[in-house]
Scaffold this motif. Sequence first.
Motif, PDB file in Angstrom:
ATOM      1  N   THR A 143      66.392  26.088 -91.038  1.00 15.44           N
ATOM      2  CA  THR A 143      67.385  27.106 -90.694  1.00 15.44           C
ATOM      3  C   THR A 143      67.235  27.541 -89.237  1.00 15.44           C
ATOM      4  O   THR A 143      66.249  27.169 -88.574  1.00 15.44           O
ATOM      5  CB  THR A 143      67.230  28.353 -91.601  1.00 15.44           C
ATOM      6  N   PRO A 144      68.177  28.356 -88.738  1.00 18.11           N
ATOM      7  CA  PRO A 144      68.034  28.893 -87.368  1.00 18.11           C
ATOM      8  C   PRO A 144      66.899  29.898 -87.234  1.00 18.11           C
ATOM      9  O   PRO A 144      66.574  30.310 -86.110  1.00 18.11           O
ATOM     10  CB  PRO A 144      69.392  29.580 -87.120  1.00 18.11           C
ATOM     11  N   MET A 145      66.289  30.332 -88.342  1.00 18.89           N
ATOM     12  CA  MET A 145      65.156  31.254 -88.280  1.00 18.89           C
ATOM     13  C   MET A 145      63.973  30.544 -87.624  1.00 18.89           C
ATOM     14  O   MET A 145      63.653  29.415 -87.983  1.00 18.89           O
ATOM     15  CB  MET A 145      64.799  31.760 -89.677  1.00 18.89           C
ATOM     16  N   THR A 146      63.326  31.198 -86.679  1.00 15.80           N
ATOM     17  CA  THR A 146      62.310  30.543 -85.843  1.00 15.80           C
ATOM     18  C   THR A 146      60.896  30.983 -86.214  1.00 15.80           C
ATOM     19  O   THR A 146      60.688  31.804 -87.112  1.00 15.80           O
ATOM     20  CB  THR A 146      62.564  30.868 -84.370  1.00 15.80           C
ATOM     21  N   PHE A 147      59.910  30.437 -85.464  1.00 12.62           N
ATOM     22  CA  PHE A 147      58.507  30.798 -85.668  1.00 12.62           C
ATOM     23  C   PHE A 147      58.140  32.107 -84.970  1.00 12.62           C
ATOM     24  O   PHE A 147      56.975  32.480 -84.959  1.00 12.62           O
ATOM     25  CB  PHE A 147      57.585  29.680 -85.169  1.00 12.62           C
ATOM     26  N   SER A 148      59.113  32.789 -84.367  1.00 12.32           N
ATOM     27  CA  SER A 148      58.845  34.069 -83.726  1.00 12.32           C
ATOM     28  C   SER A 148      58.564  35.123 -84.790  1.00 12.32           C
ATOM     29  O   SER A 148      58.904  34.937 -85.967  1.00 12.32           O
ATOM     30  CB  SER A 148      60.054  34.499 -82.886  1.00 12.32           C
ATOM     31  N   PRO A 149      57.931  36.236 -84.415  1.00  9.19           N
ATOM     32  CA  PRO A 149      57.658  37.290 -85.412  1.00  9.19           C
ATOM     33  C   PRO A 149      58.909  37.746 -86.150  1.00  9.19           C
ATOM     34  O   PRO A 149      58.883  37.925 -87.372  1.00  9.19           O
ATOM     35  CB  PRO A 149      57.065  38.422 -84.552  1.00  9.19           C
ATOM     36  N   LEU A 150      60.021  37.931 -85.414  1.00 13.62           N
ATOM     37  CA  LEU A 150      61.260  38.361 -86.065  1.00 13.62           C
ATOM     38  C   LEU A 150      61.794  37.267 -86.978  1.00 13.62           C
ATOM     39  O   LEU A 150      62.256  37.539 -88.091  1.00 13.62           O
ATOM     40  CB  LEU A 150      62.313  38.719 -85.010  1.00 13.62           C
ATOM     41  N   GLY A 151      61.722  36.016 -86.512  1.00 12.82           N
ATOM     42  CA  GLY A 151      62.197  34.901 -87.323  1.00 12.82           C
ATOM     43  C   GLY A 151      61.408  34.757 -88.614  1.00 12.82           C
ATOM     44  O   GLY A 151      61.978  34.524 -89.690  1.00 12.82           O
ATOM     45  N   LEU A 152      60.093  34.907 -88.540  1.00  4.05           N
ATOM     46  CA  LEU A 152      59.248  34.806 -89.731  1.00  4.05           C
ATOM     47  C   LEU A 152      59.509  35.975 -90.681  1.00  4.05           C
ATOM     48  O   LEU A 152      59.456  35.804 -91.904  1.00  4.05           O
ATOM     49  CB  LEU A 152      57.776  34.761 -89.320  1.00  4.05           C
ATOM     50  N   LEU A 153      59.776  37.147 -90.105  1.00  2.00           N
ATOM     51  CA  LEU A 153      60.139  38.287 -90.941  1.00  2.00           C
ATOM     52  C   LEU A 153      61.440  38.015 -91.686  1.00  2.00           C
ATOM     53  O   LEU A 153      61.568  38.334 -92.878  1.00  2.00           O
ATOM     54  CB  LEU A 153      60.277  39.546 -90.080  1.00  2.00           C
ATOM     55  N   HIS A 154      62.399  37.405 -91.006  1.00  2.50           N
ATOM     56  CA  HIS A 154      63.666  37.039 -91.646  1.00  2.50           C
ATOM     57  C   HIS A 154      63.437  36.003 -92.758  1.00  2.50           C
ATOM     58  O   HIS A 154      64.090  36.060 -93.804  1.00  2.50           O
ATOM     59  CB  HIS A 154      64.637  36.474 -90.601  1.00  2.50           C
TER      60      HIS A 154
END
Length: 310
Positions: free
Chosen positions: A235-246
């Motif tokens: 998905t477009p969700m990334t390995f960034s903190p916000l992305g991992l939270l999503h």
Amino acid sequence: MNITLFTAICSFFIILILAQCMVYVVRKRHPDKDWTELTQRMQTWWLIVLVFVLAISTPQVVSLIIFGFISFLALKEFFTMIPTRYSDNTPLLWAYVSIPIQYYFVGAEWFGMFIVFIPVYVFLFLPTVMVLIGDTKGFLHSAATLHWGVMTTVFAISHVAFLNVLGDDKSTGALMVIYLVALTECNDIAQYLWGKTLGKRKIIPKVSPNKTVEGLLGGIATTMVLALILGPILTPMTFSPLGLLHCLLAGLLIGVFGFIGDVVMSAVKRDIGVKDSGKLLPGHGGILDRLDSLIYTAPIFFHFIYYYYF
């Protein structure tokens, strides 16, 4: 085809081949037992995966036809399962007409009409047709049945098709559909396994006696872990903190609403006194028995990912 999408599709078939080998070994080791249902389930899984792969990997027109046909089969099964009046034949016809119109809005990526056509216009139109026919006996029950059937089997499922057309290329949407469907199915399996091994406290025994608190919590936790692992890949969700939270939030939503979809359809079947919604899928029951969790997870995940990333 995107290499990630190709790998994901190959993974489905590898899992099926391994499962088929396990079934073969079990049947050979215990030939005295009846393995008919297990064999039927495996054959049906091959069909389900094949249709699913075609739906996400073919050109958009073909893909929409496949998704629309799935909605048609589900709606037909729903109306076969739920009693309707003779005077509802014309409204039923119009309910089926809503399918190509809804999927046209998906193909045109006309989000505004996609999101209001069934909840607003079909909701208003079907009772109007019923009024013109003039049969008032059982009117409210029939109006509710018609609209609920179209909402679950057409509106909810069409979110999977719209998810499939999101993004700059075909692979983006297809990978998100794989993410949604894989997590929804894994959630069902994990809740069953956790419930079987650790389950003691019943949640809603009058609706689904086998559902337990331990199964629900274990399934949600498992789904959240899988969502965290697969999210940045599919998905477009990334390995960034916000992305991992999503990713975690997506797993939580799919876990919770997958459970709700399952028990809601169980309540419907108990209300009308049937075990399975149909016999379309040997070893599994009806198509609604396979789509029950997805009916809830598809709209929830779609709006979650659409809000944050599109």
